[in-house]
Design an enzyme around this catalytic site. Structure first.
Site, mmCIF file in Angstrom:
data_model
loop_
_atom_site.group_PDB
_atom_site.id
_atom_site.type_symbol
_atom_site.label_atom_id
_atom_site.label_comp_id
_atom_site.label_asym_id
_atom_site.label_seq_id
_atom_site.Cartn_x
_atom_site.Cartn_y
_atom_site.Cartn_z
ATOM 1 N N ALA A 143 0.834 -1.206 0.000
ATOM 2 C CA ALA A 143 0.000 0.000 0.000
ATOM 3 C C ALA A 143 0.864 1.249 0.000
ATOM 4 O O ALA A 143 0.587 2.225 -0.724
ATOM 5 C CB ALA A 143 -0.931 -0.003 1.212
ATOM 6 N N TYR A 144 1.917 1.234 0.791
ATOM 7 C CA TYR A 144 2.838 2.373 0.832
ATOM 8 C C TYR A 144 3.506 2.575 -0.521
ATOM 9 O O TYR A 144 3.527 3.693 -1.060
ATOM 10 C CB TYR A 144 3.888 2.144 1.920
ATOM 11 C CG TYR A 144 4.983 3.180 1.948
ATOM 12 C CD1 TYR A 144 4.775 4.411 2.561
ATOM 13 C CD2 TYR A 144 6.222 2.935 1.355
ATOM 14 C CE1 TYR A 144 5.776 5.379 2.576
ATOM 15 C CE2 TYR A 144 7.216 3.890 1.371
ATOM 16 C CZ TYR A 144 7.000 5.100 1.985
ATOM 17 O OH TYR A 144 7.988 6.055 1.989
ATOM 18 N N CYS A 145 4.064 1.497 -1.078
ATOM 19 C CA CYS A 145 4.778 1.615 -2.351
ATOM 20 C C CYS A 145 3.853 2.071 -3.473
ATOM 21 O O CYS A 145 4.213 2.936 -4.275
ATOM 22 C CB CYS A 145 5.413 0.271 -2.720
ATOM 23 S SG CYS A 145 6.697 -0.278 -1.589
#
Length: 242
Positions: A143-145
């Site tokens: 999700a962050y990437c």
């Protein structure tokens, strides 16, 4: 009159360092923070609080920004960094996890930038803090990437849209500063994957921001400030005589 800058996520860590850096240079700084601001009082500093994962709070902050004097620079630094759950998470929890990252990294910068469309001074510049993982997948932080990749792509689109009005550039930080809960073994493993094998510190990002804000010939660029980690070999490449 002093130049004016907005920095999101400026309450602590990197954002705090950037705010203090530009205050020392004589800028007027509007510093956004989420829950806690560690910034000392300063005559040229004003604070805005909002949880950028919450759309209503972001919109309220945008309304406040529209009442302010025009800006010479914006640094989109606010970040959400939460690992994915490997298993045992419901669809609703996964939706919330994804939404938080996308709201902070994509929606909030987009809304803030739109709110400022009539509030740029001549020669203005925007710096967007993405991550080297915008270009490197990592299953533990999907999700962050993915949201950082979206942020980077959005920023480059803004370089096109705002051309002639605002220069827009991206910084991809790498392992700049470890957190207190990172043990010695973890730190050594990360640094061993960099071409410059030592902690670079938040000042490295401040210097990159100085360059991108000052150089009138640079827009639509992606600058890696990662100690060479992006291009370091991620496998044993020892030469032998075999």
């Amino acid at each position: 009159m002093s130049k004016r800058m907005l920095i999101t996520g400026a309450g602590r860590r990197l954002g705090k360092t950037l705010a203090l850096h530009f205050l020392q240079q004589g800028w007027q700084v509007v510093a956004h923070y989420n829950t806690v601001s560690e910034l000392p009082e300063h005559s040229e500093l004003s604070l805005l609080q909002a949880n950028l994962a919450n759309t209503s709070e972001t919109l309220a902050m945008c309304q406040q920004l529209q009442q302010q004097l025009p800006f010479d620079a914006v640094i989109h630094n606010a970040s959400c960094f939460v690992p994915d759950a490997a298993s045992g998470i419901s669809l609703a929890e996964q939706a919330a996890h994804l939404t938080d990252h996308l709201n902070v990294h994509v929606m909030a910068p987009a809304l803030i930038t739109q709110a400022l469309e009539q509030r740029w001074n001549t020669g203005a510049a925007m710096v967007v803090l993405a991550d080297i993982y915008a270009d490197i997948p990592n299953q533990r932080f999907s999700a962050y990437c993915a949201s950082k990749a979206g942020l980077q792509n959005w920023a480059l689109s803004m370089a096109q849209r705002l051309a002639g009005q605002v220069r827009v550039n991206v910084i991809q930080p790498g392992p700049i500063r470890f957190l207190p809960d990172h043990d010695a073994a973890y730190r050594q493993r990360v640094l061993s994957q960099s071409l410059i094998p030592h902690e670079l510190g938040y000042g490295a990002i401040a210097k990159a921001c100085d360059y991108l804000l000052d150089n009138e010939a640079v827009t639509g660029s992606v600058m890696r400030v990662d100690g060479g980690r992006f291009v370091a070999n991620r496998y044993d490449q020892t030469f032998t005589n075999d």
